[in-house]
Design an enzyme around this catalytic site. Structure first.
Site, short mmCIF file in Angstrom:
data_model
loop_
_atom_site.label_atom_id
_atom_site.label_comp_id
_atom_site.label_asym_id
_atom_site.label_seq_id
_atom_site.Cartn_x
_atom_site.Cartn_y
_atom_site.Cartn_z
CB SER A 67 2.89 2.01 13.10
OG SER A 67 2.63 1.41 11.84
CG ASP A 91 -6.38 0.89 0.41
OD1 ASP A 91 -5.60 1.86 0.42
OD2 ASP A 91 -6.20 -0.15 1.08
CG ASN A 140 -5.61 6.86 6.47
OD1 ASN A 140 -6.70 6.61 5.97
ND2 ASN A 140 -4.95 5.98 7.21
CG ASP A 173 -3.40 -0.64 -1.49
OD1 ASP A 173 -3.48 0.55 -1.14
OD2 ASP A 173 -3.76 -1.58 -0.75
CB SER A 203 -0.93 -0.07 1.21
OG SER A 203 -1.84 0.97 1.17
NE ARG A 262 -2.81 3.55 16.00
CZ ARG A 262 -2.30 3.29 14.80
NH1 ARG A 262 -1.73 4.22 14.07
NH2 ARG A 262 -2.34 2.06 14.33
CG ASP A 283 -3.21 4.08 -0.66
OD1 ASP A 283 -4.02 3.86 -1.58
OD2 ASP A 283 -3.18 3.39 0.37
C1 G16 Z 1 -3.41 0.45 6.56
C2 G16 Z 1 -4.73 0.18 7.23
C3 G16 Z 1 -5.34 1.49 7.67
C4 G16 Z 1 -4.37 2.24 8.56
C5 G16 Z 1 -3.01 2.40 7.89
C6 G16 Z 1 -1.94 2.93 8.82
O1 G16 Z 1 -3.63 1.25 5.44
O2 G16 Z 1 -5.56 -0.49 6.32
O3 G16 Z 1 -6.53 1.22 8.32
O4 G16 Z 1 -4.86 3.51 8.86
O5 G16 Z 1 -2.55 1.13 7.44
O6 G16 Z 1 -1.85 2.06 9.90
P1 G16 Z 1 -0.79 2.19 11.04
O7 G16 Z 1 -0.88 3.60 11.55
O8 G16 Z 1 -1.19 1.17 12.04
O9 G16 Z 1 0.57 1.94 10.43
P2 G16 Z 1 -2.99 0.93 4.03
O10 G16 Z 1 -3.61 1.92 3.12
O11 G16 Z 1 -1.51 1.11 4.20
O12 G16 Z 1 -3.37 -0.49 3.77
#
Ligand code: G16
Length: 541
Positions: free
Chosen positions: A500, A278, A372, A276, A67, A498, A274
């Site tokens: 990641s 989504d 996001n 991919d 992604s 938080r 982004d």
């Molecule tokens: C993924 C998740 C999203 C999340 C993002 C960042 O997005 O599908 O729900 O907001 O990662 O997550 P984190 O802050 O836990 O790294 P994507 O678009 O990268 O698949």
């Protein structure tokens, strides 16, 4: 159990030795440097077949993508039969299988356990696979295919797709009423809903930053189905630049500036997706040349406001009504706008679309978006039945019927399986056209509180533990009181941290009444995280 089959699986597995890594199925599946993934990919090919068997041979999706992350990364996520994210219990199975030192035994045990509790066991197993444009995806898909063959599953490799396109195809394969299970079927369904909704309206052109990824290819493909109703120009189409490098929705949202690769002009409309496709965010330059961002919160308020109006004018009454789901990243102004201006209930859940998706099911129309730009809308069966009944009703007044037809077209335009930048962009464009709004009109619904995000490298991100939908930390001890003290001294201040789920970092979010205060609050909290959570490298400054 068929010993020969398990022996085959084991023999083939020797081609994909497991490195000394502890894998976790996180926010969006497994995500790491691509070279660490072949063994995981092989095992996820096995798990996808097993999941299909446990779901009575319904088709399961396997998407190879990292992604928004760098091109050197890759990842894999499994898609359940209705196009939704993998069920939580199976995330644990995925982690167990990915880390097992004895893959033959682990698979035998898992099969036994799953089969014994399963109502609907089938001996077949059907999977569909797709990947984004990362070069490493080709071999990674091959590892999963090797696994499916060894485990005697049936598979279809669909090549390069956006993540939401694969979710859609999985859903349609198992539920043909949802649409035709192909990329073409996806374009046809969505474009015809869009053309219905925007019939006789004039739409202004849009400039799309394709993040040098799959989105660029698929927006261009969708363009062919739109009959020139929406003129689109695609930038960062992958012909020269690197995937997600200084471009794409994540870059634009986090850095709050224009992507490289396009020259912005006052009065023009822009959107970034982004890697991919989504997620989507919008942006423009105001008359003073200042960059203005319209993120996932602005998208969800626009959509919720439109549904609210159309529900009132179509006189459709719903028991569980319309609601919006956000995360702690939602700008405080967006929550206040939904609450006091639109009078729409708002729920807050943990980051990760799977959490938002689940909560959105509590409403008849559940709009969910992460700030996001990741989100969609879900419709209850009750809503669908009431809408169809009202459309069929002979006594329905013509002016109401028009509204109901709009509602139906809007529902068909939505990809309910997951956030989808193509579908989301067309929803936004249709709503803006119906309202006769420019991006500036939309932007003026409410003013975002200035905010800043930071990432802190730590030794082990799992030392940070959160509660209350990630708005508070419980560990490391002492961190939350420090954050509270810092926030207390700032007007309209709010901050949380938080770990990641997709990168090896701890994230910090801060918002405040002014940009300077948001910046300094984020920095001060980042420094506390560094001190108390085992920061590595240079201390934030
Ligand atoms: C993924 C998740 C999203 C999340 C993002 C960042 O997005 O599908 O729900 O907001 O990662 O997550 P984190 O802050 O836990 O790294 P994507 O678009 O990268 O698949």
């Amino acid at each position: 159990m068929d010993e020969e089959m398990f022996q085959n699986v084991l023999n083939k597995a020797s081609k994909y030795p497991k490195p000394d890594v502890k894998y976790t199925y996180g926010t969006a599946g497994f995500r790491l440097k691509a070279e660490l993934l072949p063994s995981v990919m092989y095992r996820m090919g096995l798990l996808a077949v097993l999941r299909s068997r446990a779901c009575g041979n319904q088709t399961i999706g396997l998407m190879v993508t990292a992604s928004h992350n760098a091109v050197q990364d890759n990842g894999v996520k499994l898609i359940d039969p209705m196009g939704e994210m993998l069920e939580a219990a199976w995330e644990n199975h995925a982690t167990e299988l990915a880390n097992s030192e004895d893959i033959g035994q682990c698979l035998r045990d898992l099969t036994k356990r799953v089969k014994s509790t399963c109502q609907d066991w089938s001996n077949d197993g059907n999977i569909v696979l797709a990947r984004d444009t990362r070069p490493s995806g080709v071999e990674l898909v091959q590892s999963a295919l090797d696994a499916a063959k060894a485990f005697r599953g049936k598979f279809k490799d669909l090549g390069i797709l956006t993540t939401p396109q694969l979710h859609y195809i999985v859903r349609c394969t198992n539920d043909p009423d949802y649409g035709k299970a192909s990329e073409e079927g996806y374009y046809q369904k969505i474009s015809s809903a869009f053309l219905k909704l925007t019939k006789s309206l004039t739409l202004s052109s849009i400039n799309i930053d394709g993040a040098n990824g799959v989105g660029a290819l698929k927006f261009a493909a969708m363009g062919k189905y739109l009959e020139n109703a929406l003129p689109m120009r695609v930038y960062n189409d992958g012909t020269s630049g690197e995937l997600n490098k200084n471009c794409g929705a994540d870059f634009v949202k986090v850095s709050q500036k224009a992507p490289e690769g396009l020259e912005m002009i006052v009065g023009e409309k822009y959107a970034s997706v982004d890697g991919d496709a989504d997620r989507i965010v919008y942006f423009y330059l105001d008359e003073t040349g200042s960059f203005r961002l319209l993120d996932g919160d602005k998208i969800s308020t626009l959509i919720a406001g439109f549904f609210k109006d159309i529900l009132v004018s179509s006189r459709l009454t719903l028991e569980r009504g319309l609601g919006v789901v956000q995360t702690a990243y939602a700008n405080g102004s967006s929550t206040a706008y939904l609450d006091s201006h639109l009078a729409v209930p708002v729920a807050c859940v943990k980051t990760g679309v799977k959490h938002l998706h689940k909560k959105a099911n509590d409403f008849d129309i559940g709009v969910y978006f992460e700030a996001n730009g990741h989100g969609t809308v879900l419709f209850s069966d009750d809503f669908k039945a009431k809408l169809n009944e009202a459309l069929l009703g002979a006594e329905t007044l013509p002016e109401i019927r028009v509204k109901l037809e709009d509602l139906k077209a809007l529902m068909e335009l939505v990809n309910e399986t997951v956030g989808d930048s193509i579908s989301d962009m067309l929803i936004v464009e249709a709503i803006l056209a119906k309202k006769g709004w420019s991006l500036k009109d939309w932007d003026q619904c409410y003013v975002d509180l200035p905010n800043r995000q930071r990432k802190i490298q730590v030794n082990d991100r799992t030392v940070v533990v959160t509660t209350d939908a990630e708005r508070k930390v419980t560990l490391p001890k002492g961190l939350q009181p420090e954050i509270d003290k810092l926030v207390a001294g700032v007007k309209n201040g709010r901050s949380f941290v938080r770990p990641s789920g997709t990168e090896d970092v701890v994230r910090v979010y801060a918002e405040a009444a002014t940009r300077e205060e948001a910046e300094s609050l984020a920095l001060a909290v980042a420094r506390k995280v560094y001190d108390l959570a085992g920061g590595v490298g240079v201390k934030p400054h």
